[in-house]
Design a protein around this motif. Structure first.
Motif, PDB file in Angstrom:
ATOM      1  N   ASP A 219       0.885  -1.166   0.000  1.00 34.50           N
ATOM      2  CA  ASP A 219       0.000   0.000   0.000  1.00 34.50           C
ATOM      3  C   ASP A 219       0.920   1.212   0.000  1.00 34.50           C
ATOM      4  O   ASP A 219       1.650   1.443   0.963  1.00 34.50           O
ATOM      5  CB  ASP A 219      -0.854  -0.072   1.275  1.00 34.50           C
TER       6      ASP A 219
ATOM      7  N   PRO B 114      -2.112   9.299  -2.850  1.00 33.23           N
ATOM      8  CA  PRO B 114      -2.459  10.722  -2.726  1.00 33.23           C
ATOM      9  C   PRO B 114      -3.974  10.896  -2.642  1.00 33.23           C
ATOM     10  O   PRO B 114      -4.713   9.916  -2.754  1.00 33.23           O
ATOM     11  CB  PRO B 114      -1.928  11.318  -4.036  1.00 33.23           C
ATOM     12  N   ASN B 115      -4.412  12.116  -2.418  1.00 37.72           N
ATOM     13  CA  ASN B 115      -5.843  12.376  -2.317  1.00 37.72           C
ATOM     14  C   ASN B 115      -6.335  13.072  -3.578  1.00 37.72           C
ATOM     15  O   ASN B 115      -5.714  14.022  -4.044  1.00 37.72           O
ATOM     16  CB  ASN B 115      -6.112  13.214  -1.073  1.00 37.72           C
TER      17      ASN B 115
ATOM     18  N   HIS C 147       3.616  12.261   0.048  1.00 34.47           N
ATOM     19  CA  HIS C 147       3.309  11.214  -0.922  1.00 34.47           C
ATOM     20  C   HIS C 147       4.527  10.876  -1.779  1.00 34.47           C
ATOM     21  O   HIS C 147       4.639   9.765  -2.291  1.00 34.47           O
ATOM     22  CB  HIS C 147       2.124  11.629  -1.794  1.00 34.47           C
TER      23      HIS C 147
ATOM     24  N   HIS D 285      -3.957   3.324  -2.518  1.00 33.14           N
ATOM     25  CA  HIS D 285      -5.158   3.604  -1.719  1.00 33.14           C
ATOM     26  C   HIS D 285      -5.473   5.104  -1.748  1.00 33.14           C
ATOM     27  O   HIS D 285      -5.372   5.794  -0.736  1.00 33.14           O
ATOM     28  CB  HIS D 285      -4.887   3.128  -0.283  1.00 33.14           C
TER      29      HIS D 285
ATOM     30  N   GLY E 216      -7.272   8.680  -1.727  1.00 26.71           N
ATOM     31  CA  GLY E 216      -8.398   9.218  -0.969  1.00 26.71           C
ATOM     32  C   GLY E 216      -9.341   9.910  -1.945  1.00 26.71           C
ATOM     33  O   GLY E 216      -9.052  10.993  -2.433  1.00 26.71           O
TER      34      GLY E 216
ATOM     35  N   TYR F 191     -12.452   6.718   7.949  1.00 28.57           N
ATOM     36  CA  TYR F 191     -11.160   6.249   7.428  1.00 28.57           C
ATOM     37  C   TYR F 191     -10.812   4.889   8.046  1.00 28.57           C
ATOM     38  O   TYR F 191     -10.304   3.986   7.376  1.00 28.57           O
ATOM     39  CB  TYR F 191     -10.119   7.310   7.808  1.00 28.57           C
TER      40      TYR F 191
ATOM     41  N   ASP G  20     -10.026   1.230   6.305  1.00 25.18           N
ATOM     42  CA  ASP G  20      -8.774   0.495   6.478  1.00 25.18           C
ATOM     43  C   ASP G  20      -8.991  -0.919   7.004  1.00 25.18           C
ATOM     44  O   ASP G  20      -8.235  -1.828   6.670  1.00 25.18           O
ATOM     45  CB  ASP G  20      -7.811   1.276   7.381  1.00 25.18           C
TER      46      ASP G  20
ATOM     47  N   TYR H 142       2.293  -1.439   4.570  1.00 28.06           N
ATOM     48  CA  TYR H 142       1.655  -0.122   4.487  1.00 28.06           C
ATOM     49  C   TYR H 142       2.755   0.923   4.525  1.00 28.06           C
ATOM     50  O   TYR H 142       3.341   1.173   5.575  1.00 28.06           O
ATOM     51  CB  TYR H 142       0.712   0.084   5.682  1.00 28.06           C
TER      52      TYR H 142
ATOM     53  N   VAL I  76       3.407   4.312   4.745  1.00 27.77           N
ATOM     54  CA  VAL I  76       2.635   5.499   5.131  1.00 27.77           C
ATOM     55  C   VAL I  76       3.466   6.280   6.154  1.00 27.77           C
ATOM     56  O   VAL I  76       4.217   5.684   6.932  1.00 27.77           O
ATOM     57  CB  VAL I  76       1.283   5.070   5.767  1.00 27.77           C
TER      58      VAL I  76
ATOM     59  N   GLN J 275       0.833   8.452  10.998  1.00 22.10           N
ATOM     60  CA  GLN J 275      -0.288   7.509  11.009  1.00 22.10           C
ATOM     61  C   GLN J 275       0.065   6.181  11.694  1.00 22.10           C
ATOM     62  O   GLN J 275      -0.690   5.206  11.585  1.00 22.10           O
ATOM     63  CB  GLN J 275      -0.798   7.275   9.584  1.00 22.10           C
TER      64      GLN J 275
HETATM   65  N1  ARG Z   1      -4.546   9.042   1.543  1.00 28.27           N
HETATM   66  C1  ARG Z   1      -3.885   8.978   2.809  1.00 28.27           C
HETATM   67  C2  ARG Z   1      -3.169  10.309   3.103  1.00 28.27           C
HETATM   68  O1  ARG Z   1      -2.947  11.097   2.209  1.00 28.27           O
HETATM   69  C3  ARG Z   1      -2.877   7.860   2.890  1.00 28.27           C
HETATM   70  C4  ARG Z   1      -3.458   6.486   2.840  1.00 28.27           C
HETATM   71  C5  ARG Z   1      -2.522   5.445   3.342  1.00 28.27           C
HETATM   72  N2  ARG Z   1      -3.030   4.113   3.227  1.00 28.27           N
HETATM   73  C6  ARG Z   1      -3.928   3.578   4.046  1.00 28.27           C
HETATM   74  N3  ARG Z   1      -4.342   2.359   3.818  1.00 28.27           N
HETATM   75  N4  ARG Z   1      -4.444   4.233   5.059  1.00 28.27           N
HETATM   76  O2  ARG Z   1      -2.792  10.539   4.236  1.00 28.27           O
END
Ligand code: ARG
Length: 574
Positions: free
Chosen positions: A116, A120-121, A130, A156, A158, A312, A316, A334, A336, A340
């Motif tokens: 994962d 990005p969003n 990112h 993944h 957003g 969220y 997950d 993951y 990340v 987080q």
């Molecule tokens: N879109 C999220 C962000 O910008 C990160 C996602 C990471 N992956 C996950 N499975 N939560 O912070």
């Protein structure tokens, strides 16, 4: 199998077992005293007593090491010091040289692994956070695939939830085609901020946005179509960035938050059935054990909010189920950012409590720090805005082009552009991957583009220089030799570095600490530099030259492969 550590392990383990009567890990490591050492006797004596020197001597006597070591000594409180014979080095190098994988076999235990990363969003600029996730995740994908694992990429993104009510309404105000245009040229932040400004200032707009969220969640057709426009244009834009970066993410790897929509309720029902759900302030929550806030109150993963929407966290939890049950993954990575950590730890804890995640399957948070500006704060433009990734990459490439133009003015324009791209993008990636990923680092063009020090250009240049030795002389790396003749200390030192590649790569596949691969490549290039100063290649003859040509060839191939596993290209000339 040209992995020296592994070979020594295979020879010493049975010897230890025959002496101790139980299996013992010989704990082989590179040594400042000899080439390698085993410290296992110390631990053994600590546990069962006995005279360490005697035990070490018995182990040495029982071990079959004649063909591998020129000296085996017991020193101090029972260290076993191992010096590899030149003939063994020569034989192993010959094997590596004739092997496409330079002596590193595929894993004996291939796994299905999900990665994962990037994530990005939609309708928001990809920011430097990112960037790190994208680069580290890409390196993980490359390395694990090369070792023979089945890797499934999961982007993944957003693209679901409350902000999309506001964004869809703004899209209607701007007009669909105009909005699509703004997004496709990458003005994602401009678009988002304009929507946000209206949302904050205009009550009527706020109402529309709220109603739109309800429509979106209830699957209203027009709303979904508009939402798709937003998401699709964002995806197109992300693909442009991925193309610039040269990462392996494709359109097929987008599994955004919306993908899990239809599964959220069943996840909640399942948790409820297991008796794990609790109501807290109107919300449905799970409280994994051991997570509390500052006051000692248990911390929740909110699966269903008081307004009935899913969060969220719910999404997950659904990703874990999907990856374990449908994708049949056994290792879930993951990639990340560290902020987080707690969220992901809690998600993984809930999955264990629910019985979804258990041995041999495992979930790992591959966390990373932040990219800072030279003021030590989060990287921003001078004006204080977030840095657009494409601008940052373009700047790196154009600075690289300027450096290359000075270094090698004879390159034709096309080659120069390709080299500048490889060097500029490579420098950005290497600066990231050569730092301990848990740490923050300061983004510094001058340092990452320097031809001296632990940088991509230094390593790329080291390899290009070897290519030019072969190109200019017309010499070919010799084929099919049974054993190389090693005599000089600098040859020996380089040979030992080359034969360490396999154990470094195997260790990094476990820990995903790519800076250890970077450090290795840097010390390999340094060992090569010393070798090249001390040992003439083209002016030598016979067996000596054969050996040196193989050392050159293997160094070039190891650098190319190692950089390649980090997602970095190696141009033949620079
Ligand atoms: N879109 C999220 C962000 O910008 C990160 C996602 C990471 N992956 C996950 N499975 N939560 O912070």
């Amino acid at each position: 199998m040209a992995n020296l550590e592994e070979l020594l392990h295979q020879r010493l383990a049975p010897a230890f077992e025959s002496v101790a009567g139980i299996p013992v890990d010989p704990a082989i490591r590179r040594s400042p005293r000899a080439h390698f050492q085993s410290d296992a006797v110390l631990a053994l004596v600590g546990k069962f007593g006995g005279n360490p020197q005697d035990i070490a001597a018995q182990v040495v006597k029982a071990a079959q090491l004649d063909d591998l070591c020129s000296a085996v000594e017991v020193s101090g409180p029972g260290f076993i010091n191992l010096t590899i014979a030149d003939t063994a080095l020569g034989r192993l190098l010959a094997v590596s040289c004739s092997d496409e994988r330079i002596g590193v076999p595929q894993t004996g235990v291939p796994e299905r692994i999900t990665v994962d990363y990037s994530a990005p969003n939609a309708a928001k600029e990809m920011h430097v956070g990112h960037l790190r996730s994208t680069i580290i995740g890409d390196a993980a994908v490359r390395l694990l695939e090369w070792l023979g694992h089945t890797v499934i990429r999961q982007n993944h993104i957003g693209e679901w939830g409350t902000p999309f009510g506001m964004l869809v309404e703004h899209l209607l105000d701007v007009g669909e085609s105009e909005a699509a245009h703004e997004l496709s040229v990458g003005d994602l932040n401009g678009f988002y901020q304009a929507a946000r400004r209206k949302f904050d200032a205009d009550e009527q707009f706020k109402d529309r946005a709220r109603r739109r969220v309800v429509l979106l969640q209830s699957g209203d057709e027009t709303t979904l179509r508009l939402w798709h426009t937003l998401v699709d244009e964002s995806k197109k834009y992300f693909m442009i960035v991925y193309g610039m970066l040269g990462v392996r993410l494709t359109e097929d790897d987008f599994f955004g938050e919306s993908y899990y929509n239809d599964h959220l309720q069943s996840v909640v029902d399942e948790l409820d059935g297991l008796g794990l759900l609790r109501e807290s302030n109107g919300a449905q929550c799970v409280f994994p054990e051991g997570y509390t806030n500052r006051n000692g109150d248990p911390l929740p993963i909110i699966v269903k909010k008081s307004d009935g929407g899913f969060g969220y966290g719910a999404t997950d939890l659904a990703t874990i189920c999907h990856r374990l049950r449908n994708l049949k993954a056994i290792r879930l990575l993951y990639v990340v950012g560290l902020p987080q950590s707690q969220h992901l730890e809690m998600i993984h804890a809930v999955a264990r409590d629910a019985g979804w995640l258990g041995f041999p399957a495992r979930a790992e948070h591959v966390g990373h720090g932040s990219i800072l500006g030279d003021d030590g704060k989060m990287l921003r433009t001078r004006a204080g805005a977030s840095v657009k990734l494409v601008d940052l990459l373009e700047e790196a490439v154009s600075r690289a082009a300027a450096v290359i133009a000075v270094k090698n003015p004879r390159l034709d324009e096309e080659t120069r552009a390709a080299v500048a791209r490889a060097v500029g993008i490579g420098a950005v990636k290497y600066a990231d991957l050569s730092t301990d990923r848990l740490k923050d680092y300061v983004f510094d063009y001058d340092r990452m583009l320097a031809f001296e020090g632990n940088t991509a250009p230094y390593l790329q240049y080291a390899r290009a220089r070897i290519c030019s030795i072969f190109r200019r002389s017309g010499a070919e790396p010799p084929q099919d030799i049974a054993e190389l003749v090693i005599t000089e200390p600098a040859e020996r030192a380089l040979a030992l570095e080359l034969l360490a590649f396999g154990s470094v790569v195997t260790a990094v596949a476990e820990t995903l600490e790519f800076h250890k691969l970077a450090t290795y490549l840097y010390s390999l290039a340094s060992a090569f530099t010393t070798f090249y100063e001390k040992c003439p290649v083209l002016r030598s003859e016979g067996e000596t030259q054969q050996c040196r040509l193989v050392l050159c060839d293997l160094t070039a191939r190891t650098l190319e492969l190692g950089l390649g596993l980090l997602g970095i290209e190696s141009p033949d000339q620079m």
